[in-house]
Design a protein around this motif. Structure first.
Motif, PDB file in Angstrom:
ATOM      1  N   ARG A 175       0.839  -1.196   0.000  1.00 19.25           N
ATOM      2  CA  ARG A 175       0.000   0.000   0.000  1.00 19.25           C
ATOM      3  C   ARG A 175       0.880   1.254   0.000  1.00 19.25           C
ATOM      4  O   ARG A 175       1.874   1.320   0.733  1.00 19.25           O
ATOM      5  CB  ARG A 175      -0.882   0.038   1.252  1.00 19.25           C
ATOM      6  N   ALA A 176       0.479   2.245  -0.807  1.00 15.71           N
ATOM      7  CA  ALA A 176       1.262   3.489  -0.893  1.00 15.71           C
ATOM      8  C   ALA A 176       1.049   4.342   0.344  1.00 15.71           C
ATOM      9  O   ALA A 176      -0.028   4.331   0.941  1.00 15.71           O
ATOM     10  CB  ALA A 176       0.823   4.271  -2.122  1.00 15.71           C
ATOM     11  N   GLN A 177       2.086   5.032   0.732  1.00 20.35           N
ATOM     12  CA  GLN A 177       2.001   6.032   1.811  1.00 20.35           C
ATOM     13  C   GLN A 177       1.365   7.295   1.224  1.00 20.35           C
ATOM     14  O   GLN A 177       1.370   7.481   0.010  1.00 20.35           O
ATOM     15  CB  GLN A 177       3.408   6.390   2.300  1.00 20.35           C
ATOM     16  N   PRO A 178       0.883   8.207   2.105  1.00 21.35           N
ATOM     17  CA  PRO A 178       0.353   9.462   1.569  1.00 21.35           C
ATOM     18  C   PRO A 178       1.425  10.174   0.727  1.00 21.35           C
ATOM     19  O   PRO A 178       2.580  10.248   1.133  1.00 21.35           O
ATOM     20  CB  PRO A 178       0.047  10.287   2.827  1.00 21.35           C
ATOM     21  N   GLY A 179       1.034  10.641  -0.444  1.00 20.23           N
ATOM     22  CA  GLY A 179       1.947  11.415  -1.290  1.00 20.23           C
ATOM     23  C   GLY A 179       3.050  10.622  -1.947  1.00 20.23           C
ATOM     24  O   GLY A 179       3.925  11.196  -2.596  1.00 20.23           O
ATOM     25  N   GLU A 180       3.019   9.299  -1.840  1.00 25.41           N
ATOM     26  CA  GLU A 180       4.162   8.529  -2.324  1.00 25.41           C
ATOM     27  C   GLU A 180       4.293   8.532  -3.858  1.00 25.41           C
ATOM     28  O   GLU A 180       5.404   8.488  -4.395  1.00 25.41           O
ATOM     29  CB  GLU A 180       4.086   7.084  -1.801  1.00 25.41           C
ATOM     30  N   PHE A 181       3.157   8.600  -4.562  1.00 18.60           N
ATOM     31  CA  PHE A 181       3.241   8.668  -6.028  1.00 18.60           C
ATOM     32  C   PHE A 181       3.951   9.960  -6.437  1.00 18.60           C
ATOM     33  O   PHE A 181       4.820   9.962  -7.299  1.00 18.60           O
ATOM     34  CB  PHE A 181       1.834   8.597  -6.659  1.00 18.60           C
ATOM     35  N   ILE A 184      -3.544   9.971   0.427  1.00 16.00           N
ATOM     36  CA  ILE A 184      -3.088   8.684  -0.112  1.00 16.00           C
ATOM     37  C   ILE A 184      -3.564   8.583  -1.560  1.00 16.00           C
ATOM     38  O   ILE A 184      -4.645   9.048  -1.902  1.00 16.00           O
ATOM     39  CB  ILE A 184      -3.640   7.524   0.753  1.00 16.00           C
ATOM     40  N   GLY A 185      -2.735   7.996  -2.402  1.00 18.07           N
ATOM     41  CA  GLY A 185      -3.127   7.825  -3.799  1.00 18.07           C
ATOM     42  C   GLY A 185      -2.668   8.959  -4.680  1.00 18.07           C
ATOM     43  O   GLY A 185      -2.871   8.922  -5.884  1.00 18.07           O
ATOM     44  N   LYS A 186      -2.044  10.004  -4.067  1.00 15.21           N
ATOM     45  CA  LYS A 186      -1.563  11.114  -4.885  1.00 15.21           C
ATOM     46  C   LYS A 186      -0.055  11.101  -4.924  1.00 15.21           C
ATOM     47  O   LYS A 186       0.584  10.732  -3.970  1.00 15.21           O
ATOM     48  CB  LYS A 186      -2.060  12.454  -4.323  1.00 15.21           C
ATOM     49  N   LEU A 233      10.451  20.119  -6.085  1.00 14.84           N
ATOM     50  CA  LEU A 233       9.765  20.095  -4.793  1.00 14.84           C
ATOM     51  C   LEU A 233       8.643  21.141  -4.715  1.00 14.84           C
ATOM     52  O   LEU A 233       7.555  20.865  -4.209  1.00 14.84           O
ATOM     53  CB  LEU A 233      10.790  20.321  -3.670  1.00 14.84           C
ATOM     54  N   ALA A 234       8.916  22.321  -5.240  1.00 13.08           N
ATOM     55  CA  ALA A 234       7.893  23.379  -5.205  1.00 13.08           C
ATOM     56  C   ALA A 234       6.678  22.956  -6.016  1.00 13.08           C
ATOM     57  O   ALA A 234       5.533  23.223  -5.638  1.00 13.08           O
ATOM     58  CB  ALA A 234       8.473  24.685  -5.738  1.00 13.08           C
ATOM     59  N   GLN A 235       6.902  22.275  -7.133  1.00 11.02           N
ATOM     60  CA  GLN A 235       5.773  21.801  -7.943  1.00 11.02           C
ATOM     61  C   GLN A 235       5.014  20.693  -7.216  1.00 11.02           C
ATOM     62  O   GLN A 235       3.784  20.643  -7.265  1.00 11.02           O
ATOM     63  CB  GLN A 235       6.279  21.271  -9.289  1.00 11.02           C
ATOM     64  N   ALA A 236       5.756  19.810  -6.552  1.00  8.82           N
ATOM     65  CA  ALA A 236       5.098  18.730  -5.805  1.00  8.82           C
ATOM     66  C   ALA A 236       4.209  19.322  -4.707  1.00  8.82           C
ATOM     67  O   ALA A 236       3.084  18.866  -4.487  1.00  8.82           O
ATOM     68  CB  ALA A 236       6.143  17.804  -5.203  1.00  8.82           C
ATOM     69  N   ILE A 275       6.918  17.018   3.989  1.00  4.78           N
ATOM     70  CA  ILE A 275       6.129  17.550   2.875  1.00  4.78           C
ATOM     71  C   ILE A 275       5.177  16.496   2.321  1.00  4.78           C
ATOM     72  O   ILE A 275       3.984  16.740   2.162  1.00  4.78           O
ATOM     73  CB  ILE A 275       7.062  18.090   1.767  1.00  4.78           C
ATOM     74  N   PHE A 276       5.693  15.303   2.055  1.00  8.31           N
ATOM     75  CA  PHE A 276       4.839  14.310   1.400  1.00  8.31           C
ATOM     76  C   PHE A 276       3.835  13.667   2.353  1.00  8.31           C
ATOM     77  O   PHE A 276       2.790  13.192   1.939  1.00  8.31           O
ATOM     78  CB  PHE A 276       5.691  13.276   0.665  1.00  8.31           C
TER      79      PHE A 276
END
Ligand code: GTP
Ligand code: MG
Length: 484
Positions: free
Chosen positions: A120-126, A482-484, A138-141, A476-477
Motif C-alpha cells: 500500500r502506498a504512503q500518503p503522497g508517495e506517487f 493517499i493515492g496522490k 519540490l515546489a511543484q510537488a 512535505i509528502f
C-alpha cells in the motif's frame, strides 16, 4: 507542461528508474461514486497487469478489461490504462484501473494487487516518486497538494501556476543570476578593480541590486500566495469596549467570545478559523489595550502584544463614538510591530447620527477606504479605514471584501501558491544578498561576498529540492492524501 525541472535528468530506460517496490492505492476519494481509480506504480506493473488483465494493454490507450482474481473469476471490470516508464506521472511503470466506485470492489482490487506483491502506498508517495524521478521539483510537488486542498478559485489558480512551474522558473532565474554573479565575484579575486570593467565593484553592485529587486518581487508574490493557501491571520486590537469581541462573533457567525459592556471583558487570546468565500482566515481576539488594572489583565495585554507579532494584518478597532479621531491608534501604535499592515475599523456607527457620520471631517468615508501614511511605528504601508457596526452588521460585507482583497482574491496579480517554508527560505536568501551588498559596498574582501552569494544560492536550492533533507521530504509528502 511548460516548465521542466532541470536538476534530475530522466533516464530513458524505465527499469533503471524504479524506486524499488511497487505501490498501490485508490487514487479517487473513498466512498461511493460512479468510478474509482486504483493506481499502481513500480517495476512489477507489467507482470501485475498481465495477471489482473490477462495481457498488458497498449501504452496510453484505454482498454476495457475484466479485472481478474487469482482463480480467474472477475473482481470487477472497467477501463485499464498503462503508462510505461518513464512517460508516466511517477516516471515509473504505472497502471490505472478504473472500476466501479464502491468501497468493497475497490478494496478487493487493491487486495488482489497486494497479493501479487505490491504494498500500500504512503500518503503522497506517487508524487514523491515523481519528484525523485525528476518529473516535478519540490515546489511543484507542493503545488499538487495545494491545488487539491485549494478552498477557492484564486487559491486553485495560484497553485496551478506553481504546478506549471512559474514559481520554480523564477527561482531558477534567480539561481542563474546568482551563479553568474558569483563567477564574476570569484574572478575579481584575481584581478585588480580597474583591470576588467565587469569586475569593478560598481558593476557587481548593479548586478546584485538587480537580483535583489527580482527577489523582492518573488517574495511579494509568495507572501500573497501563502495567504491564499495557508490563510491570513488577522488580529483584533484596540481599547477595551471598542467592540473587538463583538466583531469576532459577527465574523465567526456565532457567539464565540463573551461580550459585555464592562471594559476589560476579554482577558485571554481567542482564535476562530473562518472562511470567506472559501478563503481561510484566522481571526484572533485579544484583550483591550490600556494601563492594566490587575495582574490578569496585564498578562492578557502581554499575550495580545505577542499575537500582534504573528499577525499578517492587524484590525485596529476604534469606538467611532468615543474616539472619532482614532486617538487610541496613535497612542498604541508603538505596541504594534513595524511592517505589519493595519486596517482601522471605526465601529459602532449605528450610534452615530446618519449625516454627521459621513460628513464629519476626519471621519473615514462610507464606502471607499482611504489610505494614510503612518508617521512612525506600526505598518510601513498604508492604513486602510473602514466604518462598520458589529451590532447591525452594516459595513461587514465591505470588511469581508477588504479581507478578500488582502488575501489576493482578485486574480491577475500573478499570485503563486507558496507556503511558510518558501517564505522562510526567501527571507534567508534576502538576508544573504543584503550582507553581500554590504560587503561589496564596504569594499570587504570579495571572498566574503562570494561566500554570501554561495549561501544564498544554496538556500534557493531548498525551494525546488535540489538541496533537501529526508526529514523535509518526509514532512512535505506526509501532508498529501493517499493515492496522490
Ligand atoms: N451600539 C453598538 N454597540 C456595540 C457595537 N459593538 C460592540 N458594542 C457593544 O460594546 C460593548 C463592548 O463590546 P465588546 O465586543 O465586548 O468589546 P471588546 O473590544 O471586546 O472589549 P474588551 O473585551 O473589554 O476589550 C458591548 O456592550 C457591545 O454590545 C456596535 O457596533 N454598536
Ligand atoms: Mg473583548
Amino acid at each position: 507542461m511548460a516548465y521542466q525541472p532541470a536538476h534530475r535528468a530522466v533516464d530513458g530506460q524505465g527499469a533503471q528508474l524504479a524506486a524499488g517496490d511497487t505501490i498501490v492505492a485508490a487514487a479517487t476519494a473513498p466512498g461511493r461514486g460512479a468510478v474509482a481509480i486504483v493506481r499502481i506504480s513500480g517495476p512489477a506493473v507489467p507482470q501485475m497487469a498481465q495477471a489482473v488483465l490477462g495481457q498488458l494493454p497498449a501504452p496510453r490507450f484505454a482498454a476495457w478489461r475484466e479485472f481478474l482474481a487469482a482463480d480467474g473469476t472477475s473482481v470487477d471490470h472497467g477501463l485499464a490504462l498503462y503508462f510505461p516508464a518513464p512517460h508516466s506521472y511517477t516516471g515509473e511503470h504505472v497502471l490505472e484501473l478504473m472500476g466501479h466506485g464502491g468501497a468493497v470492489v475497490v478494496e478487493a482490487l487493491i487486495q488482489r494487487v497486494l497479493d501479487l506483491g505490491a504494498r500500500r502506498a504512503q500518503p503522497g508517495e506517487f508524487t514523491q516518486r515523481a519528484f525523485l524521478n525528476g518529473k516535478l521539483d519540490l515546489a511543484q510537488a507542493e503545488a499538487v497538494a495545494d491545488l487539491i486542498d485549494a478552498g477557492s478559485q484564486a487559491a486553485a489558480r495560484a497553485a496551478l501556476r506553481s504546478l506549471d512551474g512559474e514559481f520554480s522558473a523564477r527561482v531558477h532565474e534567480l539561481t542563474e543570476g546568482l551563479t553568474a554573479l558569483r563567477t564574476l565575484v570569484e574572478a575579481s579575486i584575481d584581478f585588480a578593480d580597474d583591470e576588467v570593467e565587469a569586475l569593478a565593484p560598481a558593476a557587481l553592485d548593479t548586478r546584485l541590486s538587480g537580483l535583489r529587486t527580482r527577489l523582492a518581487a518573488l517574495q511579494a508574490a509568495s507572501r500573497q500566495g501563502r495567504l491564499l493557501t495557508e490563510g491570513m491571520t488577522v488580529v483584533l486590537a484596540g481599547r477595551p469596549n471598542a467592540g473587538k469581541s463583538s466583531l469576532l462573533n459577527r465574523l465567526a457567525g456565532y457567539e464565540a467570545a463573551i461580550v459585555t459592556a464592562i471594559p476589560g471583558t476579554t482577558r485571554d487570546v481567542l482564535r476562530e478559523r473562518i472562511q470567506i468565500d472559501g478563503m481561510p482566515l484566522h481571526v484572533i481576539d485579544t484583550a483591550g489595550l490600556r494601563p492594566a488594572g490587575d495582574e490578569i489583565e496585564a498578562e492578557g495585554i502581554r499575550r495580545a502584544v505577542g499575537e500582534f507579532g504573528r499577525a499578517d494584518r492587524i484590525l485596529f478597532v476604534i469606538d467611532a463614538v468615543a474616539d472619532p479621531q482614532a486617538r487610541a491608534f496613535e497612542e498604541e501604535r508603538a505596541q504594534l510591530p513595524t511592517g505589519t499592515p493595519v486596517t482601522l475599523l471605526f465601529n459602532k456607527i449605528d450610534l452615530l447620527p446618519e449625516t454627521a457620520a459621513s460628513e464629519e471631517s476626519g471621519d473615514p468615508p462610507r464606502v471607499q477606504p482611504t489610505r494614510t501614511r503612518p508617521k512612525t511605528g506600526a505598518s510601513a504601508g498604508a492604513v486602510h479605514r473602514l466604518r462598520l457596526s458589529a451590532r447591525t452588521a452594516e459595513g461587514l460585507d465591505a470588511l469581508r471584501g477588504h479581507l478578500k482583497d488582502c488575501m489576493g482574491y482578485e486574480p491577475g496579480g500573478g499570485t503563486l501558491s507558496a507556503r511558510a517554508r518558501h517564505l522562510e527560505v526567501l527571507v534567508e536568501v534576502s538576508a544573504r544578498l543584503e550582507s553581500a551588498a554590504a560587503a561589496l559596498s564596504g569594499r570587504h574582501a570579495p571572498e566574503l561576498v562570494a561566500e554570501e552569494l554561495r549561501r544564498a544560492q544554496q538556500a534557493l536550492g531548498e525551494l525546488t529540492g535540489e538541496v533537501s533533507s529526508d526529514d523535509l521530504l518526509g514532512r512535505i509528502f506526509a501532508s498529501f492524501c493517499i493515492g496522490k
